[in-house]
Enzyme design. Sequence first.
Site, PDB file in Angstrom:
ATOM      1  N   LYS A 169       0.818  -1.219   0.000  1.00  0.00           N
ATOM      2  CA  LYS A 169       0.000   0.000   0.000  1.00  0.00           C
ATOM      3  C   LYS A 169       0.846   1.261   0.000  1.00  0.00           C
ATOM      4  CE  LYS A 169      -0.289  -1.143   4.760  1.00  0.00           C
ATOM      5  NZ  LYS A 169       0.070  -2.549   4.550  1.00  0.00           N
ATOM      6  N   ILE A 193     -10.473  -9.189   1.440  1.00  0.00           N
ATOM      7  CA  ILE A 193     -11.732  -8.504   1.109  1.00  0.00           C
ATOM      8  C   ILE A 193     -11.599  -7.843  -0.258  1.00  0.00           C
ATOM      9  CG2 ILE A 193     -13.394  -6.766   1.847  1.00  0.00           C
ATOM     10  CD1 ILE A 193     -12.356  -7.034   4.668  1.00  0.00           C
ATOM     11  N   GLU A 243       3.132  -5.143  15.885  1.00  0.00           N
ATOM     12  CA  GLU A 243       4.566  -5.119  15.599  1.00  0.00           C
ATOM     13  C   GLU A 243       5.331  -4.655  16.839  1.00  0.00           C
ATOM     14  OE1 GLU A 243       5.986  -5.822  12.647  1.00  0.00           O
ATOM     15  OE2 GLU A 243       4.093  -6.150  11.583  1.00  0.00           O
ATOM     16  N   ASP A 264      -0.951   3.255   8.498  1.00  0.00           N
ATOM     17  CA  ASP A 264      -1.371   2.108   7.690  1.00  0.00           C
ATOM     18  C   ASP A 264      -2.791   2.343   7.155  1.00  0.00           C
ATOM     19  OD1 ASP A 264      -1.042  -1.003   7.087  1.00  0.00           O
ATOM     20  OD2 ASP A 264      -3.019  -0.709   7.993  1.00  0.00           O
ATOM     21  N   LYS A 285      -4.241   3.075   3.147  1.00  0.00           N
ATOM     22  CA  LYS A 285      -5.333   2.300   2.542  1.00  0.00           C
ATOM     23  C   LYS A 285      -6.502   3.205   2.173  1.00  0.00           C
ATOM     24  CE  LYS A 285      -4.154  -1.876   5.199  1.00  0.00           C
ATOM     25  NZ  LYS A 285      -4.425  -2.539   6.494  1.00  0.00           N
ATOM     26  N   GLY A 300      -3.136 -11.247   7.533  1.00  0.00           N
ATOM     27  CA  GLY A 300      -2.863 -12.672   7.605  1.00  0.00           C
ATOM     28  C   GLY A 300      -2.230 -13.111   6.303  1.00  0.00           C
TER      29      GLY A 300
END
Lengths: 443, 443
Positions: free
Chosen positions: B125, B156, B210, B221, B225, B322
Amino acid sequence: MMFPVRRFAEEAREEQIIHMKELVIGFLGCGNIGGGVWRLLEDMREEIAERFDGLGIRVKRVLVRRVNAPRSCGVPREVLTDRAEDVLEDPEISLVAEFLGGEQPAADYMLRALRAGKQVVTANKMALCLHWAELNRAALESGAGLFYEASVCGAIPVIRMLNTSLQSVRVDRVMGIINGTTNYILTGMSAGGAEYADVLADAQQLGLAEPNPESDVEGMDAAFKLAILSSLAFHSAVPYAKVYREGITHVTARDIAFGAEMGYTLKLLAIAKRDGDRAEVRVHPTFLDRHHPLARVDGAFNAVYLHGDACDAITLQGRGAGDLPTASAVAADILQAAAGASGLPAGGERLCEERLTVSENWTTRYFLRLSAVDAPGVLARVADCFAQEGVSIAAMMQKGAAEDGRVQLVFITHLAEEEAVRRALPRLPEDICRVESMIRVEI
Amino acid sequence: MMFPVRRFAEEAREEQIIHMKELVIGFLGCGNIGGGVWRLLEDMREEIAERFDGLGIRVKRVLVRRVNAPRSCGVPREVLTDRAEDVLEDPEISLVAEFLGGEQPAADYMLRALRAGKQVVTANKMALCLHWAELNRAALESGAGLFYEASVCGAIPVIRMLNTSLQSVRVDRVMGIINGTTNYILTGMSAGGAEYADVLADAQQLGLAEPNPESDVEGMDAAFKLAILSSLAFHSAVPYAKVYREGITHVTARDIAFGAEMGYTLKLLAIAKRDGDRAEVRVHPTFLDRHHPLARVDGAFNAVYLHGDACDAITLQGRGAGDLPTASAVAADILQAAAGASGLPAGGERLCEERLTVSENWTTRYFLRLSAVDAPGVLARVADCFAQEGVSIAAMMQKGAAEDGRVQLVFITHLAEEEAVRRALPRLPEDICRVESMIRVEI
């Protein structure tokens, strides 16, 4: 899939006039959905041209039953015709959008269009489902595209998701609330404690149920959609006739209340599961654990839950019906067709073959309500009948005072085979108890 | 979009050997996701060949930092290389899958690949978002495809949905829970009443956060997105720098508890709204009405809610992260690329231009917690400060005994402008009250 656009915005604007291309389409039928598509294409004309390389979409002919009937959708009188040939045999028309509904003549018309090399976009689950192999073959042979996003769940893009994003996984489960009318009725019964017939009558008055509601309330509509979804999910023809089907007409407010007390919500659920080359494909009232993602999908909303090996669970929710949401799916298909897509999934020839064995002996949990004589020893005899067929009880509830000397007993079983439960029920001694309802449970 | 398959199953099987085609690909990086893609392609080899017209996918070279490091993903030693040229300059490799993460050298490598006419599939991304215009231009110029489904929300398929199914509507709202780490932390804080630092430490121990969690907990993050999603939804470049961003590090268990009592669930929400040529694009902790479809998306799940004029509301939920779910999205992109798709949305050149004005003066509701001196007249003075800026109060709660002579006052405003609220807060008399928190509310 999209245009091979290699130019940039500024040049593009200048070149637009030269590059302008036109897609000439015909409508078969012009009811609520057709009218919605017409208005949507008009409304989006500028944006479509701007984004799709100057594309203009012209609806040249619209087949209707009576060309002189009054219409509110804005389709001008001069494009209307009552002769199917005017749409199907016009060489200028390269895409046919079908809104007739029903099996025939819709299926025949689509077949003729595909054989003539015209792209076909349909919102017709019944015609698609019952004639899929022929339609698919015709599309494969002529190279014309066949698109049907709008045939299942209106604006929810589950067809395209199965045919593109889920090609990299093995889908093993599809569960859906895919009929708005029954979901509206069951939501109403759950909220208000009213009986089926009363909520149905309300829904009919509000226009949320048809005057003849059979196709919805008996589960045919959901079964057509499930046959389509499971065929695509499992890469095999799953014929409508093999979908087990049970409607909601026998559902009672009493069962819904008992279920609610035990943590379940009643839905008309469409379920397809695959295990190797064996599948189960069924539509029936189902008690869902209230924490299940589908348990909270209320009213006229639809939702589909899918599970695949690599992707895990994916749930899509949205407007499963309604003129404009469904029209948006048709219009998206038309744009994809215009952009060169085929609509056919990879390996589409598989949809012509039954590659799975559909079994009706699935394994699930059961909600069983019995009315039993209020006497000592009854419970033991009932439990024994279940035990003899290997059906094991997970929970039991007796509630309320006896009426006419009988009490209501509710059992939830552990996982059990459908056939075992069907064998156990006739074993119950008629003199002391009567089976009032059997509803499958998913957690 | 798919192969123009015009044959049928039986013939197909015989012809397979003749028609067999090979897609030769290279990986840039081979961490968890790359390893997942490798295993998935191996595992699905037979089904892919069967469905995709005999297609075989061969991973010819895999760029890694150290070719001799031990690896568990099963990639054989002989395909590993530490020279990027071995992937980027091999004429046999027609598709490059990028798993390096981070901005550079990932963006440069992708650019080189696209300019060499290679298709690019990325899960990155950051590199996509920060170099989208260049990448997009290179893809448009060379005609090579650019695919990035895996860059947003793992399994998704929201990118493909925006680029295909929603082309027929005007999307005016995108709201999402698109960062799993923060959703896990906020779900934990909501359930257990624990403080941020404790739940974060737990999440780190479980590998769900993390060791350096900044990019997640500060909202970077999610902002990357959201920049991608809103660009596609609104057909305009929405640069990362224009996304308003506020993380969850200052969120307290106390605020969550107050909000819960008033019917709200706290989420790190990514919100993009469009009204004409004006947009708001923001990531911040948000109280959601507990009946909102996104309010129940818990733990490591992601969900995106979209609203468009014709389609109404559509919600997608699934695994947003994942290895395997993300790998499934990469593999689906590879298959779409193999089948001839471009990955680029119609009018893709628009993604190179900023066509919207991004405003930070949005209108929403606000949760405001003040700690105030427990004395008569305080409430009136506070309310007056809000009133002077036109901020109107919808609900107020005072709860618990005074601590150190101060009480907690919670206000929920009616719809108000961000700038008006920001002007009102400094007006509050410092001697009697202190602003403890300001959290935006969506219903």
